[in-house]
Structure formats: C-alpha cells, structure tokens
Design a protein around this motif. Structure first.
Motif, short mmCIF file in Angstrom:
data_model
loop_
_atom_site.label_atom_id
_atom_site.label_comp_id
_atom_site.label_asym_id
_atom_site.label_seq_id
_atom_site.Cartn_x
_atom_site.Cartn_y
_atom_site.Cartn_z
N ILE A 98 0.85 -1.19 0.00
CA ILE A 98 0.00 0.00 0.00
C ILE A 98 0.89 1.24 0.00
CG2 ILE A 98 -1.64 1.34 1.39
CD1 ILE A 98 -2.86 -1.27 2.30
N LYS A 124 -5.63 1.90 3.53
CA LYS A 124 -6.14 1.18 4.71
C LYS A 124 -6.46 2.11 5.88
CE LYS A 124 -1.79 -0.40 6.95
NZ LYS A 124 -0.73 0.29 6.19
N SER A 125 -6.62 3.41 5.55
CA SER A 125 -7.09 4.43 6.51
C SER A 125 -6.05 4.87 7.52
CB SER A 125 -8.36 3.96 7.25
OG SER A 125 -9.44 3.82 6.34
N ASP A 126 -4.75 4.76 7.19
CA ASP A 126 -3.73 5.41 8.00
C ASP A 126 -3.83 6.92 7.80
OD1 ASP A 126 -2.11 2.97 8.79
OD2 ASP A 126 -2.06 2.82 6.61
N ASN A 150 -4.31 5.20 12.72
CA ASN A 150 -5.17 4.60 11.72
C ASN A 150 -6.62 4.74 12.19
OD1 ASN A 150 -6.80 2.08 10.77
ND2 ASN A 150 -5.11 2.18 9.33
N CYS A 181 -14.73 -1.43 4.02
CA CYS A 181 -13.67 -0.73 3.29
C CYS A 181 -12.34 -1.48 3.42
CB CYS A 181 -13.52 0.70 3.80
SG CYS A 181 -14.84 1.82 3.28
N LEU A 182 -12.04 -1.96 4.64
CA LEU A 182 -10.79 -2.67 4.85
C LEU A 182 -10.80 -4.01 4.10
CD1 LEU A 182 -8.20 -2.03 6.36
CD2 LEU A 182 -9.06 -3.34 8.30
N VAL A 185 -9.89 -3.27 0.53
CA VAL A 185 -8.46 -3.00 0.40
C VAL A 185 -7.67 -4.31 0.43
CG1 VAL A 185 -6.48 -1.87 1.48
CG2 VAL A 185 -8.67 -0.70 1.38
N SER A 186 -8.08 -5.24 1.28
CA SER A 186 -7.38 -6.52 1.38
C SER A 186 -7.43 -7.28 0.06
CB SER A 186 -8.00 -7.37 2.49
OG SER A 186 -7.80 -6.76 3.75
N TYR A 189 -4.73 -5.59 -2.13
CA TYR A 189 -3.34 -5.72 -1.65
C TYR A 189 -3.19 -6.99 -0.82
CZ TYR A 189 -3.04 -0.78 -2.97
OH TYR A 189 -3.07 0.41 -3.66
N LEU A 195 -0.88 -4.51 6.19
CA LEU A 195 -2.33 -4.67 6.14
C LEU A 195 -2.74 -5.98 6.79
CD1 LEU A 195 -5.17 -3.96 5.20
CD2 LEU A 195 -4.58 -4.88 2.94
N VAL A 199 -5.28 -6.28 10.05
CA VAL A 199 -6.50 -7.10 10.06
C VAL A 199 -6.40 -8.19 11.11
CG1 VAL A 199 -7.90 -8.70 8.71
CG2 VAL A 199 -7.05 -6.60 7.65
#
Length: 280
Positions: A98, A124-126, A150, A181-182, A185-186, A189, A195, A199
C-alpha cells in the motif's frame, strides 16, 4: 549502512520543513529553520535521543517500520525515501505494498487548503497527513503513536469515535462501513504485510470487528455529512467530501460548511485559535 550519509539526509530533510507543513502549531520563535528534533520524533513515534543519534551518525540500524515513519514525518518523495532505505542498509518497499508516501502535488493541495480542515488517508485508513485546521477540529493526530495512527484501528481498539458524534444507528452503520472498506483493500493488496498485521490484530482483539469481518461485506469511501463534537464549540455538522488520488490509492478528505452558518463561523474561529484551549 552508511551512517554519515544517512545523517546528512535526515538533517537536510528536517531543515526543509516548517511546523505548518506537517500540521503542527508554529509555537515560539525559532532560532534555526526547520522542524525541531522533538517534533520529528513525535511524528515518527521514536525517542528524541534516537533522532539525535541518527543525525550524529552513531545510531543503530533502523527497522523498515521506523524508516517508513521517518519518510512520512519528513515528507520525503519516493526517490528520497528509497535513498534513505538504501543508506540504512535496507531494500525500499516492494511492489504490491500500500503506498504510504504522499505525492508532492498532494502536499501542495494540502497547503493551499489552509482555510478548511483536510486529512490524507492511505488505502487502509492510515492518517498520513493533516493540516493545522484539521488538528484544531479533531485533536492533534501526532499524539497517536504512528502504529496506531489509523482510523479503523482507533475505531475498534483505540479512542473510539473520538470527536465524531453519531446516533446508535449511525454508529452501527459506520462500524460495518469501516470493516467493509478494509475488506475491499485486502482484496487489492493481498500481499501487504502491514495490512495483514492490522487485520489480524483487529480480528484477534475486537470481537465486534471479527464478527463484521466474517459477514463478508465490502464498501468504498463516499462523501457524506459528519457531526463533530468539539470540546469548546459544541456539535458541528460539516460536509465531508472525499477526493481520490488514483495513482497512490489515497484519499484527501475535506471538511467544509456553507457560508453564513454557525459551522462556518466556528471554522473561522478555529483558524485563529488553532490547537489552543479556550479559557473557562
């Protein structure tokens, strides 16, 4: 590891930045240009002594995680980030990770939007960057350790919703939205180790996150309206617009209010007061 050259790169990068460039208050008059070592240490989540030793060419070999945090704290571009990794004896981040560095053009956009709260998030919202007005509205993001900086981590394992104010129905929908959302993203990536660690930690430590994760839903970021409970100014309902940076898969979130509203007046006041607390 080339300690001498690494020290030069770190000192030079620090001297190029002003506090406002990284969303920090200017504070008292400075005798030399650039950020103080204390400010770099706070942004990167390391000790001041660690920064001093690195800048004096006598520090230990930094981990990849510390190098990444330093690159973000010092606003290095990709070339300078890669140089810093190589001088430290490490390989630059590989493909499939990411993107965590912000493009210079996005930093310029952040600087020009000084009259609105702006936050930049990774895929991933960092929380990668913010301007002073965002810190005045939400609180100082630099107080969060970088590994916890995050939004989704804070949502389930940290300070919770922070200053966001939601009804019980909105809170439930927001939790489901964050997990979805996460999950999206997974899928993009699958080989990103940071990530996977995020998780894994969320699933292990938050039963609610794990339950929502097993539900298998996915979501994408959208523009919306947010209500913020500011400790001095009360509840502020703001428009929250999401601007996507496709090449880096990052999000610029801009908060605004219609002219003439109480919220617009509150943002005007925050531009003046910044992070300073009001008197009783």
């Amino acid at each position: 590891m080339d300690r001498t050259e690494l020290a030069t790169v770190l000192r030079t990068a620090r001297s190029r930045l002003a506090p406002g460039d990284v969303g920090l208050p200017a504070g008292s008059r400075r005798q030399v240009p650039g950020l103080r070592r204390e400010e770099v240490a706070m942004l990167a989540g390391v000790s001041v002594d660690y920064i001093v030793r690195l800048e004096q060419g006598r520090g230990p070999k930094p981990s990849d995680q510390v190098l990444g945090a330093l690159a973000r704290a010092l606003r290095l571009d990709e070339d300078d980030r890669n140089l810093m990794f190589r001088l430290a004896g490490s390989a630059p981040p590989a493909e499939g990770r990411i993107p965590m560095l912000i493009r210079p053009s996005v930093y310029r956009l952040l600087d020009r939007m000084a009259d609105l709260p702006v936050v930049v998030l990774s895929a991933k919202s960092d929380v990668l960057a913010w301007n002073p007005l965002a810190a005045a509205l939400f609180g100082d993001f630099s107080e969060w350790p970088p590994i916890e900086r995050n939004i989704i981590y804070q949502r389930f394992l940290g300070s919770g919703l922070g200053r966001a104010w939601l009804t019980p129905e909105e809170e439930a929908a927001t939790a489901d939205y964050c997990v979805g959302c996460l999950r999206s993203v997974s899928a993009r990536y699958p080989d990103d180790p940071d990530l996977a660690h995020l998780v894994g930690e969320l699933r292990a430590r938050s039963p609610r996150f794990d339950e929502l994760w097993r539900a298998g839903r996915s979501h994408q970021l959208r523009s919306s309206t947010k209500t913020i409970g500011h400790p001095e100014l009360g509840r502020l309902t703001l428009d929250c617009d999401t601007l996507l940076v496709p090449d880096s898969d990052q999000t610029v979130i801009v908060y605004s209010a219609a002219p003439g509203t109480r919220e617009a007046t509150a943002l005007d006041l925050l531009r003046v007061t910044g992070l300073e607390q009001f008197g009783p």
